[in-house]
Design an enzyme around this catalytic site. Sequence first.
Site, PDB file in Angstrom:
ATOM      1  N   HIS A  54      32.788  36.688  39.734  1.00 46.58           N
ATOM      2  CA  HIS A  54      31.867  37.739  40.185  1.00 46.58           C
ATOM      3  C   HIS A  54      31.374  38.526  38.990  1.00 46.58           C
ATOM      4  O   HIS A  54      31.874  38.377  37.885  1.00 46.58           O
ATOM      5  CB  HIS A  54      32.492  38.626  41.264  1.00 46.58           C
ATOM      6  N   HIS A  56      31.355  41.597  37.853  1.00 49.92           N
ATOM      7  CA  HIS A  56      31.916  42.794  37.216  1.00 49.92           C
ATOM      8  C   HIS A  56      32.260  42.538  35.749  1.00 49.92           C
ATOM      9  O   HIS A  56      32.763  41.474  35.392  1.00 49.92           O
ATOM     10  CB  HIS A  56      33.152  43.277  37.984  1.00 49.92           C
ATOM     11  N   ASP A  58      34.568  43.477  33.771  1.00 46.44           N
ATOM     12  CA  ASP A  58      35.926  43.102  33.358  1.00 46.44           C
ATOM     13  C   ASP A  58      36.217  41.624  33.650  1.00 46.44           C
ATOM     14  O   ASP A  58      37.311  41.137  33.328  1.00 46.44           O
ATOM     15  CB  ASP A  58      36.981  44.019  34.013  1.00 46.44           C
ATOM     16  N   HIS A  59      35.241  40.905  34.210  1.00 51.47           N
ATOM     17  CA  HIS A  59      35.404  39.463  34.462  1.00 51.47           C
ATOM     18  C   HIS A  59      34.421  38.609  33.650  1.00 51.47           C
ATOM     19  O   HIS A  59      34.665  37.427  33.457  1.00 51.47           O
ATOM     20  CB  HIS A  59      35.257  39.165  35.964  1.00 51.47           C
ATOM     21  N   HIS A 111      34.461  42.006  48.139  1.00 46.41           N
ATOM     22  CA  HIS A 111      34.560  42.857  46.938  1.00 46.41           C
ATOM     23  C   HIS A 111      33.154  43.028  46.346  1.00 46.41           C
ATOM     24  O   HIS A 111      32.737  44.130  46.022  1.00 46.41           O
ATOM     25  CB  HIS A 111      35.523  42.188  45.964  1.00 46.41           C
ATOM     26  N   ASP A 128      38.770  39.033  42.316  1.00 47.44           N
ATOM     27  CA  ASP A 128      39.224  40.291  42.914  1.00 47.44           C
ATOM     28  C   ASP A 128      39.118  40.243  44.442  1.00 47.44           C
ATOM     29  O   ASP A 128      38.861  41.258  45.091  1.00 47.44           O
ATOM     30  CB  ASP A 128      38.392  41.472  42.382  1.00 47.44           C
ATOM     31  N   HIS A 166      43.883  40.466  38.657  1.00 47.85           N
ATOM     32  CA  HIS A 166      44.573  41.667  38.166  1.00 47.85           C
ATOM     33  C   HIS A 166      46.065  41.639  38.473  1.00 47.85           C
ATOM     34  O   HIS A 166      46.489  41.083  39.487  1.00 47.85           O
ATOM     35  CB  HIS A 166      43.998  42.939  38.812  1.00 47.85           C
TER      36      HIS A 166
HETATM   37 FE    FE Z   1      38.259  43.163  38.335  1.00 44.58          FE
HETATM   38 ZN    ZN Z   2      35.825  43.175  40.376  1.00 40.84          ZN
END
Ligand code: FE
Ligand code: ZN
Length: 256
Positions: A54, A56, A58-59, A111, A128, A166
């Site tokens: 996805h 985001h 942080d990915h 998400h 996530d 995570h």
């Molecule tokens: Fe994340």
């Molecule tokens: Zn995420």
Amino acid sequence: MVPVPIPAFADNYIWVVPAGDGRGTVVVDPGDAAPVIAAAEAGGWRPDALLLTHHHEDHVGGVAALLARWPDLDVVAPADDRIRGEARRADGGDRIEAAGHGFDVIAVPGHTVSHIAFHGHGLLFCGDTLFSLGCGRLFEGTPGQMLASLDRLAGLPGETLVCCGHEYTQSNAAFARAVDPDNPALTRRSEEVAAMRDASMPTLPTTLASELACNPFLRVDAPAVRRAASAWAGEAGLSRAGAFAALRRWKDGFRA
Ligand code: FE
Ligand code: ZN
């Protein structure tokens, strides 16, 4: 095949499927390039393909730097304009091959609306969407969408190794035990998780069978979980979807 988690940021995992049997190395959700490059240099390997679940940061935040280092990297991403750059786009129902590894792509909105998961070789990369003892926050999707996504994942074989984005397991355990205190499988998993974290070990991957036994978000059909959700919401006899929505709202405000 044993997937390896590379820790990134405070609590992210970047997953590596090692090369072998003539197949290359796959890296999932590289939110940061530096820990991937460090692991590759230390281990004497290079990534051949990147899978993204996805949009985001942080990915996906490490993709550009990894492409700068290895310009021939094969990138597979959801069809979402918020993920920029060259990538093969994948959607639910697709069967893709990455560095010689085959994966089924599963659409898992909730998400985010365009979130996808990859399933193959007995491994599930779910970003996530599903966490050990929890699930992702609903930033874009509805509770009904997330429940349908989790139902899809719950139908995979029990021995599937669940590789989440995570390390949230220990805080999720506190909520899960508030919901489902008399579940002995959950008590055992919580104790195991506490010991693993004390030893600075990852609690992942987990198995789908363990999540089906312990994770309240996969257990909305269990009478105890349904009753707890109804009691929290102050509404008797919540439906399955109503109970899931209540659990998610309860967790959003929960502090252990
Ligand atoms: Fe994340
Ligand atoms: Zn995420």
